[in-house]
Design a protein around this motif. Structure first.
Motif, PDB file in Angstrom:
ATOM      1  N   ARG A  84     -16.679  -5.529  -2.314  1.00 53.96           N
ATOM      2  CA  ARG A  84     -17.605  -6.267  -1.441  1.00 53.96           C
ATOM      3  C   ARG A  84     -16.872  -7.338  -0.654  1.00 53.96           C
ATOM      4  NH1 ARG A  84     -20.441  -6.654  -6.244  1.00 53.96           N
ATOM      5  NH2 ARG A  84     -20.082  -8.926  -6.243  1.00 53.96           N
ATOM      6  N   TYR A  85     -15.992  -8.056  -1.320  1.00 57.95           N
ATOM      7  CA  TYR A  85     -15.226  -9.140  -0.691  1.00 57.95           C
ATOM      8  C   TYR A  85     -14.359  -8.597   0.441  1.00 57.95           C
ATOM      9  CZ  TYR A  85     -11.495 -12.622  -0.238  1.00 57.95           C
ATOM     10  OH  TYR A  85     -10.567 -13.510   0.254  1.00 57.95           O
ATOM     11  N   SER A  86     -13.646  -7.496   0.204  1.00 65.14           N
ATOM     12  CA  SER A  86     -12.726  -6.937   1.199  1.00 65.14           C
ATOM     13  C   SER A  86     -13.474  -6.441   2.428  1.00 65.14           C
ATOM     14  CB  SER A  86     -11.918  -5.789   0.576  1.00 65.14           C
ATOM     15  OG  SER A  86     -11.179  -6.236  -0.537  1.00 65.14           O
ATOM     16  N   ILE A  87     -14.577  -5.746   2.203  1.00 61.63           N
ATOM     17  CA  ILE A  87     -15.362  -5.241   3.333  1.00 61.63           C
ATOM     18  C   ILE A  87     -15.898  -6.401   4.171  1.00 61.63           C
ATOM     19  CG2 ILE A  87     -17.494  -4.027   3.955  1.00 61.63           C
ATOM     20  CD1 ILE A  87     -16.978  -2.182   1.556  1.00 61.63           C
ATOM     21  N   ALA A  88     -16.388  -7.441   3.498  1.00 53.35           N
ATOM     22  CA  ALA A  88     -16.922  -8.606   4.216  1.00 53.35           C
ATOM     23  C   ALA A  88     -15.840  -9.282   5.046  1.00 53.35           C
ATOM     24  CB  ALA A  88     -17.530  -9.596   3.224  1.00 53.35           C
ATOM     25  N   ARG A  89     -14.632  -9.413   4.504  1.00 51.29           N
ATOM     26  CA  ARG A  89     -13.540 -10.067   5.240  1.00 51.29           C
ATOM     27  C   ARG A  89     -13.154  -9.260   6.478  1.00 51.29           C
ATOM     28  NH1 ARG A  89     -13.099 -14.676   5.707  1.00 51.29           N
ATOM     29  NH2 ARG A  89     -10.905 -14.589   6.274  1.00 51.29           N
ATOM     30  N   ILE A  90     -13.021  -7.960   6.319  1.00 48.35           N
ATOM     31  CA  ILE A  90     -12.591  -7.114   7.435  1.00 48.35           C
ATOM     32  C   ILE A  90     -13.625  -7.129   8.556  1.00 48.35           C
ATOM     33  CG2 ILE A  90     -12.129  -4.726   8.115  1.00 48.35           C
ATOM     34  CD1 ILE A  90     -10.833  -4.379   5.310  1.00 48.35           C
ATOM     35  N   PHE A  91     -14.895  -7.004   8.201  1.00 46.48           N
ATOM     36  CA  PHE A  91     -15.933  -6.981   9.231  1.00 46.48           C
ATOM     37  C   PHE A  91     -16.160  -8.353   9.852  1.00 46.48           C
ATOM     38  CE2 PHE A  91     -16.924  -2.833   7.555  1.00 46.48           C
ATOM     39  CZ  PHE A  91     -17.373  -2.148   8.676  1.00 46.48           C
ATOM     40  N   ARG A  92     -15.767  -9.397   9.173  1.00 54.51           N
ATOM     41  CA  ARG A  92     -15.891 -10.739   9.756  1.00 54.51           C
ATOM     42  C   ARG A  92     -14.820 -10.986  10.812  1.00 54.51           C
ATOM     43  NH1 ARG A  92     -18.087 -15.743   8.793  1.00 54.51           N
ATOM     44  NH2 ARG A  92     -16.782 -17.540   9.291  1.00 54.51           N
ATOM     45  N   LEU A  93     -13.623 -10.455  10.596  1.00 54.26           N
ATOM     46  CA  LEU A  93     -12.485 -10.778  11.449  1.00 54.26           C
ATOM     47  C   LEU A  93     -12.169  -9.706  12.489  1.00 54.26           C
ATOM     48  CD1 LEU A  93     -10.068 -12.117   8.690  1.00 54.26           C
ATOM     49  CD2 LEU A  93     -11.319 -13.502  10.344  1.00 54.26           C
ATOM     50  N   TYR A  94     -12.282  -8.446  12.102  1.00 52.01           N
ATOM     51  CA  TYR A  94     -11.698  -7.377  12.915  1.00 52.01           C
ATOM     52  C   TYR A  94     -12.429  -7.099  14.226  1.00 52.01           C
ATOM     53  CZ  TYR A  94      -9.184  -3.120  13.986  1.00 52.01           C
ATOM     54  OH  TYR A  94      -8.406  -2.173  14.610  1.00 52.01           O
ATOM     55  N   PRO A  95     -13.774  -7.050  14.270  1.00 53.27           N
ATOM     56  CA  PRO A  95     -14.436  -6.693  15.539  1.00 53.27           C
ATOM     57  C   PRO A  95     -14.086  -7.624  16.700  1.00 53.27           C
ATOM     58  CG  PRO A  95     -15.979  -6.510  13.716  1.00 53.27           C
ATOM     59  CD  PRO A  95     -14.744  -7.156  13.159  1.00 53.27           C
ATOM     60  N   ALA A  96     -14.072  -8.944  16.453  1.00 55.59           N
ATOM     61  CA  ALA A  96     -13.736  -9.889  17.527  1.00 55.59           C
ATOM     62  C   ALA A  96     -12.298  -9.690  17.992  1.00 55.59           C
ATOM     63  CB  ALA A  96     -13.949 -11.321  17.056  1.00 55.59           C
ATOM     64  N   PHE A  97     -11.400  -9.451  17.027  1.00 55.19           N
ATOM     65  CA  PHE A  97     -10.004  -9.201  17.377  1.00 55.19           C
ATOM     66  C   PHE A  97      -9.871  -7.951  18.247  1.00 55.19           C
ATOM     67  CE2 PHE A  97      -6.742  -6.135  16.035  1.00 55.19           C
ATOM     68  CZ  PHE A  97      -5.654  -6.670  16.715  1.00 55.19           C
ATOM     69  N   LEU A  98     -10.528  -6.873  17.854  1.00 57.33           N
ATOM     70  CA  LEU A  98     -10.418  -5.619  18.598  1.00 57.33           C
ATOM     71  C   LEU A  98     -10.961  -5.773  20.012  1.00 57.33           C
ATOM     72  CD1 LEU A  98      -9.525  -2.691  18.374  1.00 57.33           C
ATOM     73  CD2 LEU A  98     -11.835  -2.104  17.613  1.00 57.33           C
ATOM     74  N   PHE A  99     -12.039  -6.525  20.169  1.00 58.24           N
ATOM     75  CA  PHE A  99     -12.610  -6.763  21.495  1.00 58.24           C
ATOM     76  C   PHE A  99     -11.607  -7.480  22.389  1.00 58.24           C
ATOM     77  CE2 PHE A  99     -14.933  -9.658  24.359  1.00 58.24           C
ATOM     78  CZ  PHE A  99     -15.619  -8.724  25.126  1.00 58.24           C
TER      79      PHE A  99
END
Length: 310
Positions: A84-99
């Protein structure tokens, strides 16, 4: 407003303000460095708007805020929690970075036909877009600031393991921190030191808040710590003006494997100790002015990034 003793809540306002101020220093650091880096006044300002080492503060803060909830609530760290922790971290950071990466990528190759660019990116990947999109280490040529995100994602996934270590013993994590000072850069990442410092602060948060013992031998010398901490935090810029002798530089970088980020990390930890222990500073950081910046600082950083590519 969240008080210093209300540390079991999910968020601590004054620590959010510290993060916002560090982000602001990064913005001004890059604006000044991009346009007026040749001016003497700019070089002096870099000591105070030290955006290059603000990342040290970010990483120490990340270790602190990512671990304090698990430590305070004695959360069981098992495979379910880690997933749960890992999924939450990735989805918190990655979408803005990819954009932002896509925006930079399109701008960097705006002279190419967009359909041809899309096709070659998918098929042959001539510009190494996918390496950067997947946060492969040392691939940050399109959107240079993304190196910090790679560190943040990778090392934040190790925070639960650092919590397990500190639950065993404070001393065990301290010995680990000492080892990371000298070996972290060789075997993993020099910034694991910063996350470990944050976890150590989180584990001792209540003791730091309540510390009032003026009988300690070092207490009367505490004001001397201010210039030392400032020097450590801005060591990079001091050494740019007054370099160390070559043999000392070689000993530090090639024998001890210590660089300026280790010192700015220690300085960041010291600043956080002072802030956590000082109610007056917390009240200042909780002012509406800082609250506004904390709430909208990502928008301003995004706009700054857009301005830099125009």
């Amino acid at each position: 407003m969240m008080t210093s003793t209300d540390h079991q809540s999910d968020r601590i306002e004054y620590l959010d303000a510290v993060r916002g101020i560090a982000a602001l220093s990064v913005v001004f650091y890059h604006i000044l460095g991009s346009h007026w880096d040749w001016m003497r006044e700019t070089k002096i300002a870099m000591f105070f708007l030290n955006g290059s080492d603000a990342v040290a503060m970010f990483f120490v803060l990340s270790g602190l805020v990512l671990s304090i909830k698990a430590i305070n609530k004695s959360t069981e760290i098992d495979s379910s929690y880690y997933k749960r922790y890992s999924i939450a971290r990735i989805f918190r950071l990655y979408p803005a970075f990819l954009f932002m990466l896509i925006i930079y990528y399109l701008y960097a190759h705006n002279n190419e036909n967009i359909f041809t660019l899309f096709k070659t990116t998918i098929t042959t990947n001539p510009h190494f877009f996918w390496e950067e999109a997947l946060l492969v280490r040392d691939h940050h040529h399109l959107f240079f600031p993304d190196w910090t995100l790679g560190v943040e994602v990778a090392l934040s996934l190790l925070v639960p393991f650092l919590v397990i270590v500190v639950r065993q013993s404070n001393k065990l994590l301290i010995f680990m921190i000492i080892g990371l000072m000298f070996a972290g850069k060789i075997y993993y990442s020099q910034f694991l030191l910063h996350f470990a410092l944050g976890v150590l602060i989180a584990n001792n948060f209540k003791r730091i808040v309540e510390f009032r013992d003026t009988s300690k031998w070092w207490y009367k010398y505490r004001w001397w710590l201010i210039p030392i901490v400032f020097f450590f935090y801005s060591m990079r810029h001091f050494l740019a003006l007054c370099p160390l002798p070559g043999n000392i530089q070689y000993f530090m970088s090639s024998i001890l494997y210590i660089d300026e980020y280790a010192f700015s990390g220690l300085a960041s930890a010291c600043l956080l100790l002072y802030i956590i222990n000082t109610k007056r500073i917390q009240d200042i950081l909780s002012h509406n002015v800082f609250s506004f910046w904390v709430k909208y600082h990502t928008v301003f950083i995004f706009l700054t990034g857009c301005l830099r590519i125009l």
